[in-house]
Design a protein around this motif. Structure first.
Motif, PDB file in Angstrom:
ATOM      1  N   ILE A 192     -26.815  -1.889 -15.180  1.00 36.70           N
ATOM      2  CA  ILE A 192     -24.965  -2.114 -14.862  1.00 36.70           C
ATOM      3  C   ILE A 192     -24.121  -2.674 -15.068  1.00 36.70           C
ATOM      4  CG2 ILE A 192     -23.505   0.162 -14.761  1.00 36.70           C
ATOM      5  CD1 ILE A 192     -26.408   1.380 -15.430  1.00 36.70           C
ATOM      6  N   ASN A 193     -24.223  -3.517 -16.139  1.00 38.56           N
ATOM      7  CA  ASN A 193     -23.103  -4.711 -16.474  1.00 38.56           C
ATOM      8  C   ASN A 193     -22.992  -4.555 -16.976  1.00 38.56           C
ATOM      9  OD1 ASN A 193     -22.842  -7.284 -16.904  1.00 38.56           O
ATOM     10  ND2 ASN A 193     -25.235  -7.930 -16.942  1.00 38.56           N
ATOM     11  N   PRO A 194     -21.425  -4.265 -16.654  1.00 38.05           N
ATOM     12  CA  PRO A 194     -20.116  -4.340 -17.990  1.00 38.05           C
ATOM     13  C   PRO A 194     -20.602  -5.762 -18.890  1.00 38.05           C
ATOM     14  CG  PRO A 194     -19.610  -4.000 -15.195  1.00 38.05           C
ATOM     15  CD  PRO A 194     -20.924  -4.247 -15.624  1.00 38.05           C
ATOM     16  N   PRO A 240     -19.297   2.809  -9.082  1.00 42.33           N
ATOM     17  CA  PRO A 240     -18.023   2.092  -9.541  1.00 42.33           C
ATOM     18  C   PRO A 240     -18.575   1.242 -10.910  1.00 42.33           C
ATOM     19  CG  PRO A 240     -18.299   1.534  -7.071  1.00 42.33           C
ATOM     20  CD  PRO A 240     -19.976   1.882  -7.504  1.00 42.33           C
ATOM     21  N   GLU A 241     -19.807   0.521 -11.134  1.00 42.39           N
ATOM     22  CA  GLU A 241     -20.344  -0.193 -12.420  1.00 42.39           C
ATOM     23  C   GLU A 241     -20.141   0.667 -13.510  1.00 42.39           C
ATOM     24  OE1 GLU A 241     -23.933  -1.048  -9.613  1.00 42.39           O
ATOM     25  OE2 GLU A 241     -21.871  -1.021  -9.849  1.00 42.39           O
ATOM     26  N   GLN A 284     -18.581   4.128 -13.776  1.00 38.41           N
ATOM     27  CA  GLN A 284     -17.375   3.894 -14.208  1.00 38.41           C
ATOM     28  C   GLN A 284     -16.595   3.135 -15.136  1.00 38.41           C
ATOM     29  OE1 GLN A 284     -16.039   4.653 -10.657  1.00 38.41           O
ATOM     30  NE2 GLN A 284     -16.100   6.902 -10.735  1.00 38.41           N
ATOM     31  N   GLN A 285     -16.814   1.821 -14.832  1.00 37.45           N
ATOM     32  CA  GLN A 285     -16.630   0.661 -15.499  1.00 37.45           C
ATOM     33  C   GLN A 285     -16.949   0.863 -17.007  1.00 37.45           C
ATOM     34  OE1 GLN A 285     -16.777  -3.172 -13.362  1.00 37.45           O
ATOM     35  NE2 GLN A 285     -16.253  -2.150 -11.556  1.00 37.45           N
ATOM     36  N   VAL A 286     -18.291   0.866 -16.573  1.00 37.06           N
ATOM     37  CA  VAL A 286     -19.051   1.365 -18.422  1.00 37.06           C
ATOM     38  C   VAL A 286     -18.718   2.308 -18.758  1.00 37.06           C
ATOM     39  CG1 VAL A 286     -21.460   0.668 -19.803  1.00 37.06           C
ATOM     40  CG2 VAL A 286     -21.189  -0.569 -17.183  1.00 37.06           C
TER      41      VAL A 286
END
Length: 313
Positions: A114-116, A164-165, A167-169
């Protein structure tokens, strides 16, 4: 002389009739071909696996684009489990103009999970044809557990909450108007993703092959996902194999209870031994027609809804 003239006229008429009949015979296969092509006119496949890939595939992206174009298809979304296909979409469009080709990124371990930052890079790829974010698929925690494998995985939630990541994506899907797909997340995780997507204002969401393993959403769960604004993907691949996971009747029941407006039909093809994508889609639509679905309903699920989630008019 009069008799000879009459005989020649009869012979001439016979030849004309034979020629006309031969022309008719030549036209029959052409008409069938045209009908076969017209059945796919305007279709968009949002789930197409192709070469180049690290897994065996039956056709490469350029050849598939050419084939799809000859069948009248409007577009394809190229999917690779392990790397972004945004650059590939740019090159295929250049090589095969006249068909809409899109790419995306699958958030497995090879792109950092999960890498924005990986999503931002996909969006910035020349052409802007990276339009889809798939949550983890083969490296998803749910996939690894269902497959009973002992290897690293990518989680989307912990203790009942999205990470959290994630949610960022999802926020990036809002920012760039991307299609957010749930990947191989569990049914419960998929619902968490679409709820958060709805809360943040994601315009386009799809539950990835919702009825297939390892997701296996129930009809009530699919109904909830639809209420949250997601479309439900049904793929032809789920009906194939020596022991198919699903029957066409399973898809029919879901569509009838939830409504065609909430579904997208895709192929999820590209595996050696399976039909090529256009052939699989044509067979899929024919199976649905035999189950009583109208052409308008099939068009909604195979043309209108895919175009909408990709931002096409």
């Amino acid at each position: 002389m009069l008799g000879i003239t009459k005989t020649r006229r009869k012979e001439s008429a016979t030849k004309r009739h034979k020629l006309a009949f031969c022309a008719f015979l030549w036209l029959i296969p052409l008409s069938f071909t045209a009908q076969g092509q017209s059945s796919l006119t305007g279709v968009i496949d949002i789930h197409a696996h192709t070469d180049p890939d690290s897994r065996p595939r039956s056709i490469d992206a350029i050849d598939l684009a050419r084939l799809a174009k000859t069948k009248g298809m409007r577009g394809l979304v190229l999917k690779n489990h392990y790397e972004s296909t945004a650059a590939q979409a740019y090159l295929v469009r250049k090589e095969v103009p006249g068909i809409e080709i899109f790419g995306g990124i699958d958030l497995n371990l090879t792109v950092g999970g999960i890498n924005p930052a990986a999503v931002e890079h996909m969006v910035q790829m020349k052409g802007g044809w990276g339009r889809v974010i798939w949550m983890p698929t083969f490296d998803a925690e749910n996939q690894v557990r269902v497959s009973k494998e002992n290897r690293p995985f990518v989680s989307v939630a912990k203790n009942g909450s999205l990470l959290p990541e994630v949610q960022q994506v999802i926020a990036l899907a809002v920012k760039y108007r991307l299609l957010l797909a749930t990947g191989h997340s569990s049914a419960q995780e998929g619902l968490m993703i679409v709820r958060e997507g709805h809360r943040q204002g994601v315009q386009h969401m799809v539950v990835t092959h919702a009825m297939k393993s390892p997701i296996r959403m129930t009809i009530p769960q699919m109904q909830e996902a639809a209420r949250e604004g997601a479309l439900i993907e049904l793929d032809y691949g789920g009906l194939l194999g020596a022991k198919p996971e699903l029957r066409i009747e399973d898809y029919v029941k879901a569509i009838r209870q939830i409504g065609p407006a909430s579904f997208i039909l895709s192929s999820d093809l590209g595996q050696p031994g399976n039909p090529l994508h256009p052939d699989g889609l044509a067979a899929f639509y024919e199976a649905l027609r035999k189950q009583g679905f109208s052409q308008a309903e099939i068009d909604l699920m195979s043309k209108t809804n895919p175009a909408r989630v990709l931002g096409l008019q």
